[in-house]
Design a protein around this motif. Structure first.
Motif, PDB file in Angstrom:
ATOM      1  N   ARG A 524       0.807  -1.221   0.000  1.00 12.36           N
ATOM      2  CA  ARG A 524       0.000   0.000   0.000  1.00 12.36           C
ATOM      3  C   ARG A 524       0.838   1.268   0.000  1.00 12.36           C
ATOM      4  O   ARG A 524       0.459   2.266  -0.606  1.00 12.36           O
ATOM      5  CB  ARG A 524      -0.944  -0.002   1.206  1.00 12.36           C
ATOM      6  N   ARG A 525       1.943   1.258   0.677  1.00 11.68           N
ATOM      7  CA  ARG A 525       2.743   2.485   0.771  1.00 11.68           C
ATOM      8  C   ARG A 525       4.123   2.301   0.155  1.00 11.68           C
ATOM      9  O   ARG A 525       5.062   3.012   0.500  1.00 11.68           O
ATOM     10  CB  ARG A 525       2.870   2.903   2.242  1.00 11.68           C
ATOM     11  N   ARG A 526       4.227   1.362  -0.738  1.00 10.69           N
ATOM     12  CA  ARG A 526       5.530   1.098  -1.355  1.00 10.69           C
ATOM     13  C   ARG A 526       5.543   1.565  -2.809  1.00 10.69           C
ATOM     14  O   ARG A 526       4.557   1.438  -3.523  1.00 10.69           O
ATOM     15  CB  ARG A 526       5.848  -0.402  -1.333  1.00 10.69           C
ATOM     16  N   ARG A 527       6.670   2.051  -3.210  1.00 13.56           N
ATOM     17  CA  ARG A 527       6.917   2.268  -4.631  1.00 13.56           C
ATOM     18  C   ARG A 527       8.240   1.601  -4.976  1.00 13.56           C
ATOM     19  O   ARG A 527       9.136   1.480  -4.129  1.00 13.56           O
ATOM     20  CB  ARG A 527       6.946   3.756  -4.975  1.00 13.56           C
ATOM     21  N   LEU A 528       8.336   1.158  -6.203  1.00 17.00           N
ATOM     22  CA  LEU A 528       9.534   0.445  -6.627  1.00 17.00           C
ATOM     23  C   LEU A 528      10.687   1.426  -6.794  1.00 17.00           C
ATOM     24  O   LEU A 528      10.562   2.442  -7.482  1.00 17.00           O
ATOM     25  CB  LEU A 528       9.267  -0.285  -7.945  1.00 17.00           C
ATOM     26  N   LEU A 529      11.811   1.103  -6.153  1.00 22.30           N
ATOM     27  CA  LEU A 529      12.986   1.965  -6.205  1.00 22.30           C
ATOM     28  C   LEU A 529      13.999   1.406  -7.189  1.00 22.30           C
ATOM     29  O   LEU A 529      14.286   0.203  -7.172  1.00 22.30           O
ATOM     30  CB  LEU A 529      13.629   2.053  -4.814  1.00 22.30           C
ATOM     31  N   PRO A 530      14.554   2.233  -8.060  1.00 20.24           N
ATOM     32  CA  PRO A 530      15.618   1.737  -8.943  1.00 20.24           C
ATOM     33  C   PRO A 530      16.834   1.330  -8.115  1.00 20.24           C
ATOM     34  O   PRO A 530      17.078   1.865  -7.026  1.00 20.24           O
ATOM     35  CB  PRO A 530      15.920   2.938  -9.844  1.00 20.24           C
ATOM     36  N   SER A 531      17.592   0.371  -8.625  1.00 18.82           N
ATOM     37  CA  SER A 531      18.726  -0.137  -7.854  1.00 18.82           C
ATOM     38  C   SER A 531      19.856  -0.556  -8.779  1.00 18.82           C
ATOM     39  O   SER A 531      19.707  -0.593 -10.006  1.00 18.82           O
ATOM     40  CB  SER A 531      18.292  -1.335  -6.998  1.00 18.82           C
ATOM     41  N   LEU A 558      -6.781 -21.076   1.653  1.00 16.64           N
ATOM     42  CA  LEU A 558      -6.077 -19.969   2.299  1.00 16.64           C
ATOM     43  C   LEU A 558      -5.270 -19.177   1.277  1.00 16.64           C
ATOM     44  O   LEU A 558      -5.306 -17.934   1.271  1.00 16.64           O
ATOM     45  CB  LEU A 558      -5.152 -20.511   3.386  1.00 16.64           C
ATOM     46  N   VAL A 559      -4.549 -19.878   0.406  1.00 17.10           N
ATOM     47  CA  VAL A 559      -3.718 -19.189  -0.585  1.00 17.10           C
ATOM     48  C   VAL A 559      -4.582 -18.336  -1.503  1.00 17.10           C
ATOM     49  O   VAL A 559      -4.260 -17.171  -1.787  1.00 17.10           O
ATOM     50  CB  VAL A 559      -2.893 -20.209  -1.397  1.00 17.10           C
ATOM     51  N   GLY A 560      -5.693 -18.898  -1.971  1.00 15.38           N
ATOM     52  CA  GLY A 560      -6.590 -18.132  -2.825  1.00 15.38           C
ATOM     53  C   GLY A 560      -7.122 -16.889  -2.128  1.00 15.38           C
ATOM     54  O   GLY A 560      -7.196 -15.805  -2.722  1.00 15.38           O
ATOM     55  N   LEU A 566      -4.709  -9.556  -1.689  1.00 15.83           N
ATOM     56  CA  LEU A 566      -3.602  -8.738  -2.190  1.00 15.83           C
ATOM     57  C   LEU A 566      -4.018  -7.975  -3.441  1.00 15.83           C
ATOM     58  O   LEU A 566      -3.687  -6.792  -3.605  1.00 15.83           O
ATOM     59  CB  LEU A 566      -2.389  -9.625  -2.482  1.00 15.83           C
ATOM     60  N   ASP A 567      -4.751  -8.650  -4.336  1.00 14.63           N
ATOM     61  CA  ASP A 567      -5.211  -7.977  -5.551  1.00 14.63           C
ATOM     62  C   ASP A 567      -6.186  -6.848  -5.226  1.00 14.63           C
ATOM     63  O   ASP A 567      -6.129  -5.771  -5.832  1.00 14.63           O
ATOM     64  CB  ASP A 567      -5.892  -8.987  -6.486  1.00 14.63           C
ATOM     65  N   ALA A 568      -7.056  -7.087  -4.257  1.00 18.26           N
ATOM     66  CA  ALA A 568      -8.107  -6.107  -3.958  1.00 18.26           C
ATOM     67  C   ALA A 568      -7.635  -5.002  -3.025  1.00 18.26           C
ATOM     68  O   ALA A 568      -7.992  -3.828  -3.199  1.00 18.26           O
ATOM     69  CB  ALA A 568      -9.318  -6.823  -3.347  1.00 18.26           C
ATOM     70  N   GLN A 569      -6.819  -5.370  -2.024  1.00 19.11           N
ATOM     71  CA  GLN A 569      -6.467  -4.421  -0.968  1.00 19.11           C
ATOM     72  C   GLN A 569      -4.974  -4.099  -0.908  1.00 19.11           C
ATOM     73  O   GLN A 569      -4.547  -3.296  -0.080  1.00 19.11           O
ATOM     74  CB  GLN A 569      -6.916  -4.974   0.388  1.00 19.11           C
ATOM     75  N   GLN A 570      -4.169  -4.777  -1.756  1.00 18.18           N
ATOM     76  CA  GLN A 570      -2.716  -4.561  -1.768  1.00 18.18           C
ATOM     77  C   GLN A 570      -2.051  -4.958  -0.448  1.00 18.18           C
ATOM     78  O   GLN A 570      -0.991  -4.423  -0.089  1.00 18.18           O
ATOM     79  CB  GLN A 570      -2.394  -3.095  -2.086  1.00 18.18           C
ATOM     80  N   HIS A 571      -2.645  -5.919   0.249  1.00 24.77           N
ATOM     81  CA  HIS A 571      -2.126  -6.234   1.575  1.00 24.77           C
ATOM     82  C   HIS A 571      -2.694  -7.559   2.058  1.00 24.77           C
ATOM     83  O   HIS A 571      -3.846  -7.901   1.778  1.00 24.77           O
ATOM     84  CB  HIS A 571      -2.539  -5.118   2.549  1.00 24.77           C
ATOM     85  N   PHE A 572      -1.871  -8.348   2.762  1.00 20.54           N
ATOM     86  CA  PHE A 572      -2.392  -9.462   3.556  1.00 20.54           C
ATOM     87  C   PHE A 572      -1.396  -9.774   4.665  1.00 20.54           C
ATOM     88  O   PHE A 572      -0.228  -9.373   4.616  1.00 20.54           O
ATOM     89  CB  PHE A 572      -2.704 -10.708   2.710  1.00 20.54           C
ATOM     90  N   ARG A 573      -1.859 -10.485   5.659  1.00 20.80           N
ATOM     91  CA  ARG A 573      -1.016 -10.919   6.769  1.00 20.80           C
ATOM     92  C   ARG A 573      -1.297 -12.390   7.045  1.00 20.80           C
ATOM     93  O   ARG A 573      -2.456 -12.816   7.029  1.00 20.80           O
ATOM     94  CB  ARG A 573      -1.305 -10.096   8.031  1.00 20.80           C
ATOM     95  N   VAL A 574      -0.243 -13.172   7.290  1.00 23.14           N
ATOM     96  CA  VAL A 574      -0.427 -14.579   7.628  1.00 23.14           C
ATOM     97  C   VAL A 574      -0.446 -14.731   9.141  1.00 23.14           C
ATOM     98  O   VAL A 574       0.133 -13.921   9.879  1.00 23.14           O
ATOM     99  CB  VAL A 574       0.683 -15.465   7.015  1.00 23.14           C
TER     100      VAL A 574
END
Length: 713
Positions: A524-531, A558-560, A566-574
């Motif tokens: 949710r709060r990440r952007r891809l950084l060049p490296s 569970l995996v589904g 993740l697709d809907a909310q950009q986040h999950f926790r196990v």
């Protein structure tokens, strides 16, 4: 009488008459009325094993030496060999076998039967040829103890080791199923392996694949299906329904002295059902994949770096990255599995290395396979090194092309997955152009499977070189973004390689490190950084889905749920228990940009060895997490030349040339080892000039796919 006349007379005298006994089983066999044909060198134990197998299955046992030849000839085999000599004996023996018939029996062939093509074609029609692949030293010990005197070649004084080496090519030619015998295996143990091998062959329906997101009763999906489909219909990734086959220590020890292609063949035979890909076809593919196209004869050599650290060099293939280890083989498997009625377009998203490796691998197809299979690579226009871009664009014409996208890898990969999920698009392409979409990313099982081989092979190399004994633990440290390379190490461990820990190394895009530390996957709060290590500049790790399926004990529900979230909310926790199980197998760490360059500089100054920036990421993380109690193998996933500007910066080279070819030549003069990569240098020519670029617009990528198919139609 001429020589042909004398040979005909010999045949008439020695061949069994048509009235000789035929063996017909009256009891049902696991192969129906087909025979189990045991093949192998003298001293392999075919006769004894055959009798044990026959007893276990309640079938007649037939020994060709004792029950066919000596009965028909009314003379000992040794006497006939002595009187005829080797060449004439082989012909007489072969013709005798051509007259032999049996049904539903366990037949122990002679050690020399496979040298007669007509005879083997005859018996192969009646059953399954099971090759007893016995350790050479075990055979020599047995033969010395048995004092056997009826082996073709002995009469001419040929050393037994040379006889065995010569015959091996014929056993490899005729086998349907291999039984890999561990050193010191008893006849009873070998017989049990034979029964299991025959049952495996017969029960292909049990060796199928399921989706990581599948629920309820899924269709029986075989290896051929998953190779061609790539992605499961529900958006999940394919995994073996029953997990990976596990090899015992004796079998692994047999592989220690083998070459890389030999190891690959035996491991892949365990994982690919012979009905999907026959033993002969698989052998042809493997030895083509790992041959002179690699600059190192060892294919993936292991080199000592410092102290308890070793480098697994995975960059000796045509495009100088670890992707070649899978993609020199995967296109052959893909072409073999294709249905006859359609053309295919293979879609690929790449963060740099996959693109050129796919284009190289599929570019090696020929004839009908090449005409039926196209490749379209999408890469982030500003997210790959200049050399990586030139490598991809250097593949012009033929059946493949590369297109830049003004976005990042995650967008490219997400767009391709979306195309597979749009039934309207898939149906339109199939109806309008007769073309089906597939993929060669590591979400395709045939991409991931060959990577299991090099993790296994690196461990075997350490055993061969005396660094460890089989059974001693090692850690592996892998620079990873999409988790495919790491997942293949987990699977190697599942097969029986004593890997203690899989260590994942991230750059400052540390999504995997954070996930294994906290159990939270948060975009949710990440952007891809060049490296400096762009091949692992990935935030959405596709193969993590396979690991969660593995760690959760195959909980597809569970995996589904997690990946839908993740697709809907950009986040999950196990949950905590699952996180604990994950951390038992995998550790993760990250590396800053400064630490990466510093590692390149320090290692080169200390050892003369020049690492690429991705290997440097692994080195930094291994230094931090390694406890010194066992060796750690760093996966060196690319040649340093692919990331020349960053390497120059690390080494403090001032004003390096701008031309990529000149950069590589300068690095050749700077590095003591490993040496320059000639194939990479040659591949850069022709890569400059204008090329196609798409906006970060899904519909534009979709239109590009259709236009490529239209042009090829």
């Amino acid at each position: 009488m001429g020589s042909l006349g004398r040979l005909s007379a010999v045949r008439r005298r020695l061949l069994p008459r048509l009235t000789s006994k035929s063996w017909l089983s009256t009891r049902p066999s696991i192969l129906g009325d087909r025979n189990i044909l045991l093949m192998g060198p003298p001293g392999a134990g075919k006769t004894t094993v055959g009798r044990i197998v026959a007893h276990k299955l309640g079938l007649p046992a037939v020994d060709v030496d004792d029950d066919v030849l000596e009965v028909a000839w009314k003379r000992p085999v040794a006497a006939v060999l002595a009187s005829l000599g080797g060449r004439r004996f082989l012909e007489a023996e072969g013709q005798a076998l051509c007259q032999f018939s049996s049904s539903g029996c366990v037949v122990s062939l002679t050690g020399s039967n496979p040298l007669h093509a007509e005879a083997m074609q005859h018996v192969q029609q009646s059953g399954l040829v099971v090759y007893l692949d016995v350790d050479e030293d075990d055979i020599l010990t047995r033969l010395d103890r048995m004092k056997v005197n009826r082996i073709v070649g002995q009469e001419d004084g040929v050393p037994m080791r040379d006889i065995l080496l010569y015959r091996k090519q014929f056993y490899e030619k005729w086998l349907d199923v291999r039984v890999l015998c561990g050193r010191g295996d008893t006849e009873e143990e070998v017989a049990e392996k034979v029964v299991k091998a025959v049952q495996r062959y017969q029960n292909r329906h049990e060796e199928t694949y399921v989706s990581t997101r599948g629920s309820g009763e899924q269709k029986k999906t075989c290896f051929s299906d998953v190779v061609v489909e790539g992605l499961a219909a529900d958006g999940g990734l394919y995994v073996p329904r029953n997990g990976f086959p596990r090899m015992d220590a004796g079998e692994w020890k047999r592989l220690v002295s083998m070459s890389y292609p030999e190891r690959a063949l035996l491991l892949l035979e365990k994982c690919i059902h012979p009905v999907d890909v026959s033993a002969a076809d698989l052998r042809r593919m493997v030895f083509k994949a790992y041959g002179s196209n690699f600059s190192s004869e060892a294919v993936a050599p292991v080199k000592h770096l410092v102290e308890q650290q070793f480098v697994l060099e995975l960059f000796h293939g045509p495009t100088a990255s670890f992707k070649d280890l899978a993609l020199q083989l995967m296109p052959q498997l893909f072409a073999h599995c294709l249905p006859l009625m359609c053309n295919y377009l293979v879609l690929v998203a790449t963060s740099g290395d996959t693109g050129s490796a796919v284009l190289s691998g599929f570019g090696g197809l020929s004839g009908v396979d090449a005409r039926r299979t196209g490749v379209l690579v999408f890469f982030p226009e500003e997210g790959v090194s200049e050399i990586q871009k030139l490598q991809m664009l250097g593949f012009r014409g033929g059946n493949g092309r590369a297109v830049g996208v003004l976005s990042d890898f995650d967008f490219c990969q997400k767009s391709i997955k979306r195309m597979f999920g749009e039934s309207g698009l898939v149906g339109h392409l199939a109806v309008e152009y007769g073309t089906v979409l597939s993929t060669a990313n590591s979400i395709n099982w045939a991409r991931l499977l060959p990577q299991v081989v090099y993790h296994s092979s690196s461990y075997l190399d350490l055993c061969r070189d005396g660094v460890i004994r089989f059974g001693d633990p090692v850690d592996v440290c892998i620079p990873t973004g999409n988790f495919g390379n790491a997942m293949s190490a987990v699977y190697a461990k599942q097969m029986g390689v004593p890997i203690r820990r899989v260590i994942c190394a991230s750059n400052h895009n540390r999504i995997i490190t954070d996930f294994f530390s906290t159990g939270e996957y948060d975009l949710r709060r990440r952007r891809l950084l060049p490296s400096h290590s762009p091949a692992i500049d990935i935030l959405k790790s596709s193969n993590l889905e396979r690991f969660l399926f593995h760690a959760s004990g195959g909980d597809s529900g569970l995996v589904g749920e997690l990946f839908a979230r993740l697709d809907a909310q950009q986040h999950f926790r196990v949950a905590a228990p699952l996180l604990s199980r994950m951390q038992q197998e995998v550790q993760a760490g990250c590396c800053s940009e400064d630490e990466c360059l510093s590692a390149v500089r320090r290692v080169h100054a200390r050892t003369g060895y020049l690492m690429d920036t991705h290997t440097a990421v692994a080195k930094v993380v291994a230094d931090r997490l390694q406890d010194g109690s066992c060796p750690v193998v760093l996966s060196s996933t690319a040649h340093y030349g692919k990331f020349a500007p960053a390497v120059f910066q690390a080494l403090g080279v001032q004003n390096p040339p701008e031309d990529p070819v000149e950069q590589l030549r300068l690095l050749e003069r700077s590095a003591a080892r490993p040496g320059a990569h000639g194939d990479m240098l040659r591949g850069l020519r022709g890569g400059s000039g204008p090329h196609g670029v798409c906006q970060a617009d899904y519909r534009e990528l979709e239109e590009k796919v259709e236009s490529v198919i239209r042009e090829a139609s």
